[in-house]
Write a protein that holds these residues in place. Sequence first.
Motif, PDB file in Angstrom:
ATOM      1  N   LEU A   1       4.186   8.639  -5.399  1.00 25.96           N
ATOM      2  CA  LEU A   1       4.148   7.741  -6.563  1.00 25.96           C
ATOM      3  C   LEU A   1       3.764   6.325  -6.137  1.00 25.96           C
ATOM      4  CD1 LEU A   1       7.251   8.987  -8.582  1.00 25.96           C
ATOM      5  CD2 LEU A   1       4.818   9.241  -9.181  1.00 25.96           C
ATOM      6  N   ARG A   2       4.243   5.877  -4.982  1.00 36.13           N
ATOM      7  CA  ARG A   2       3.851   4.553  -4.486  1.00 36.13           C
ATOM      8  C   ARG A   2       2.331   4.503  -4.303  1.00 36.13           C
ATOM      9  NH1 ARG A   2       7.310   1.145  -2.249  1.00 36.13           N
ATOM     10  NH2 ARG A   2       8.635   2.810  -1.428  1.00 36.13           N
ATOM     11  N   ALA A   3       1.752   5.578  -3.802  1.00 36.89           N
ATOM     12  CA  ALA A   3       0.290   5.634  -3.625  1.00 36.89           C
ATOM     13  C   ALA A   3      -0.421   5.570  -4.974  1.00 36.89           C
ATOM     14  CB  ALA A   3      -0.103   6.905  -2.872  1.00 36.89           C
ATOM     15  N   VAL A   4       0.105   6.262  -5.981  1.00 34.70           N
ATOM     16  CA  VAL A   4      -0.480   6.201  -7.320  1.00 34.70           C
ATOM     17  C   VAL A   4      -0.429   4.769  -7.854  1.00 34.70           C
ATOM     18  CG1 VAL A   4      -0.197   6.927  -9.729  1.00 34.70           C
ATOM     19  CG2 VAL A   4       0.021   8.607  -7.883  1.00 34.70           C
ATOM     20  N   LEU A   5       0.723   4.117  -7.684  1.00 34.07           N
ATOM     21  CA  LEU A   5       0.890   2.747  -8.185  1.00 34.07           C
ATOM     22  C   LEU A   5       0.012   1.764  -7.422  1.00 34.07           C
ATOM     23  CD1 LEU A   5       4.738   2.633  -8.853  1.00 34.07           C
ATOM     24  CD2 LEU A   5       2.888   3.544 -10.272  1.00 34.07           C
ATOM     25  N   LEU A   6      -0.268   2.058  -6.184  1.00 32.07           N
ATOM     26  CA  LEU A   6      -1.207   1.259  -5.405  1.00 32.07           C
ATOM     27  C   LEU A   6      -2.587   1.339  -6.058  1.00 32.07           C
ATOM     28  CD1 LEU A   6      -1.343  -0.466  -2.818  1.00 32.07           C
ATOM     29  CD2 LEU A   6      -1.955   1.604  -1.585  1.00 32.07           C
ATOM     30  N   GLY A   7      -2.961   2.532  -6.500  1.00 40.00           N
ATOM     31  CA  GLY A   7      -4.214   2.703  -7.234  1.00 40.00           C
ATOM     32  C   GLY A   7      -4.221   1.923  -8.537  1.00 40.00           C
ATOM     33  N   HIS A   8      -3.086   1.882  -9.228  1.00 40.06           N
ATOM     34  CA  HIS A   8      -2.988   1.091 -10.459  1.00 40.06           C
ATOM     35  C   HIS A   8      -3.234  -0.390 -10.182  1.00 40.06           C
ATOM     36  CE1 HIS A   8      -0.188   4.134 -12.726  1.00 40.06           C
ATOM     37  NE2 HIS A   8      -1.384   4.658 -12.435  1.00 40.06           N
ATOM     38  N   ALA A   9      -2.889  -0.819  -8.980  1.00 35.42           N
ATOM     39  CA  ALA A   9      -3.058  -2.227  -8.603  1.00 35.42           C
ATOM     40  C   ALA A   9      -4.467  -2.509  -8.076  1.00 35.42           C
ATOM     41  CB  ALA A   9      -2.017  -2.625  -7.557  1.00 35.42           C
TER      42      ALA A   9
ATOM     43  N   VAL B   1       1.739   2.680 -21.042  1.00 34.92           N
ATOM     44  CA  VAL B   1       2.206   1.663 -20.093  1.00 34.92           C
ATOM     45  C   VAL B   1       2.162   2.167 -18.651  1.00 34.92           C
ATOM     46  CG1 VAL B   1       3.641   0.442 -21.772  1.00 34.92           C
ATOM     47  CG2 VAL B   1       4.652   2.293 -20.415  1.00 34.92           C
ATOM     48  N   TRP B   2       1.701   3.398 -18.435  1.00 35.43           N
ATOM     49  CA  TRP B   2       1.696   3.984 -17.108  1.00 35.43           C
ATOM     50  C   TRP B   2       0.926   3.118 -16.117  1.00 35.43           C
ATOM     51  CZ3 TRP B   2       3.990   6.360 -13.563  1.00 35.43           C
ATOM     52  CH2 TRP B   2       3.345   7.019 -12.528  1.00 35.43           C
ATOM     53  N   THR B   3      -0.258   2.636 -16.500  1.00 40.67           N
ATOM     54  CA  THR B   3      -1.060   1.857 -15.557  1.00 40.67           C
ATOM     55  C   THR B   3      -0.527   0.434 -15.370  1.00 40.67           C
ATOM     56  OG1 THR B   3      -2.618   1.255 -17.308  1.00 40.67           O
ATOM     57  CG2 THR B   3      -3.163   3.190 -15.950  1.00 40.67           C
ATOM     58  N   ARG B   4       0.460   0.043 -16.143  1.00 38.75           N
ATOM     59  CA  ARG B   4       1.111  -1.259 -15.940  1.00 38.75           C
ATOM     60  C   ARG B   4       2.141  -1.211 -14.820  1.00 38.75           C
ATOM     61  NH1 ARG B   4       0.810  -5.320 -19.823  1.00 38.75           N
ATOM     62  NH2 ARG B   4      -0.528  -4.822 -21.586  1.00 38.75           N
ATOM     63  N   LEU B   5       2.464  -0.024 -14.372  1.00 35.49           N
ATOM     64  CA  LEU B   5       3.396   0.153 -13.264  1.00 35.49           C
ATOM     65  C   LEU B   5       2.566   0.115 -11.990  1.00 35.49           C
ATOM     66  CD1 LEU B   5       6.331   0.649 -12.534  1.00 35.49           C
ATOM     67  CD2 LEU B   5       5.969   3.066 -12.935  1.00 35.49           C
ATOM     68  N   LYS B   6       2.817  -0.883 -11.145  1.00 34.77           N
ATOM     69  CA  LYS B   6       1.996  -1.149  -9.964  1.00 34.77           C
ATOM     70  C   LYS B   6       2.884  -1.446  -8.759  1.00 34.77           C
ATOM     71  CE  LYS B   6      -1.448  -3.441 -12.873  1.00 34.77           C
ATOM     72  NZ  LYS B   6      -2.182  -4.697 -13.113  1.00 34.77           N
TER      73      LYS B   6
ATOM     74  N   ALA C   1      -3.241  -8.280 -15.286  1.00 40.29           N
ATOM     75  CA  ALA C   1      -3.849  -8.772 -14.051  1.00 40.29           C
ATOM     76  C   ALA C   1      -2.817  -9.236 -13.016  1.00 40.29           C
ATOM     77  CB  ALA C   1      -4.807  -9.915 -14.369  1.00 40.29           C
ATOM     78  N   ARG C   2      -1.546  -9.011 -13.282  1.00 37.50           N
ATOM     79  CA  ARG C   2      -0.519  -9.432 -12.331  1.00 37.50           C
ATOM     80  C   ARG C   2      -0.717  -8.681 -11.021  1.00 37.50           C
ATOM     81  NH1 ARG C   2       5.906  -8.818 -13.454  1.00 37.50           N
ATOM     82  NH2 ARG C   2       6.522  -9.102 -11.308  1.00 37.50           N
ATOM     83  N   ARG C   3      -0.515  -9.368  -9.901  1.00 37.81           N
ATOM     84  CA  ARG C   3      -0.804  -8.772  -8.598  1.00 37.81           C
ATOM     85  C   ARG C   3       0.400  -8.691  -7.670  1.00 37.81           C
ATOM     86  NH1 ARG C   3      -5.791 -11.595  -6.154  1.00 37.81           N
ATOM     87  NH2 ARG C   3      -5.509  -9.870  -4.730  1.00 37.81           N
ATOM     88  N   TRP C   4       1.462  -9.426  -7.982  1.00 37.68           N
ATOM     89  CA  TRP C   4       2.596  -9.482  -7.065  1.00 37.68           C
ATOM     90  C   TRP C   4       3.886  -9.129  -7.777  1.00 37.68           C
ATOM     91  CZ3 TRP C   4      -0.809 -13.790  -7.313  1.00 37.68           C
ATOM     92  CH2 TRP C   4      -1.764 -13.797  -6.290  1.00 37.68           C
ATOM     93  N   CYS C   5       4.831  -8.633  -6.999  1.00 40.03           N
ATOM     94  CA  CYS C   5       6.135  -8.304  -7.568  1.00 40.03           C
ATOM     95  C   CYS C   5       6.812  -9.566  -8.087  1.00 40.03           C
ATOM     96  CB  CYS C   5       7.008  -7.605  -6.526  1.00 40.03           C
ATOM     97  SG  CYS C   5       7.305  -8.578  -5.033  1.00 40.03           S
TER      98      CYS C   5
END
Length: 194
Positions: free
Chosen positions: A67-75, A134-139, A158-162
């Motif tokens: 899932l972290r890898a998927v969210l990396l793709g979202h980012a 909202v799935w692609t908003r999870l990054k 466009a947010r890039r950081w936690c």
Amino acid sequence: MGDEQPVPAAVRLVRDFVNTYEPQVDEESLATPDALRDWFVERGVLPVGVRLGPADLAAARTVREGLRAVLLGHAGHPADPDALRRLDEALAAAPVRMTFADGGPRLLPSVRGPLDVALATLVDAIRQCAQDQVWTRLKVCDRDTCRWAYYDASRNQARRWCSMAGCGNYVKMRRAYAVRRDRRSRAPDTAPDR
């Protein structure tokens, strides 16, 4: 590393699951099968007293890192294909069924083992995120040493950081320093000769 706006419950479950490991400080919250069980019990996913084993822990960690890898793709970053393959394999082993009862559609485990219940709940949370668009908003954070999961509630996504105060400032300061250093290295030497 909190988000400024309310986070939907399904997003929160997936985000918090991914954040059970913090790469920046190499901190593992799911160190034992009991810790994994307790994490799911605290969120109302599993009942108190269930038993999970080492294989369950390994499968849950595989799902988490996938899932972290998927969210990396979202980012906007390339996702690790091996992590995605392992995620697909782990989820293929978690049998789920769809139900329309109780306001469905939603996914439930077709086998009632504790890990099956937990993974079905995660998969259903992902389904809910996709349904709510909202799935692609999870990054995950753009800072390569962080990779903390967050919910991007910004209007243009466009947010890039936690957190801008932490990782965002760190990355921006490093970039500004690199630009200044590059300018100095290219500037002609104006010191007088002696």
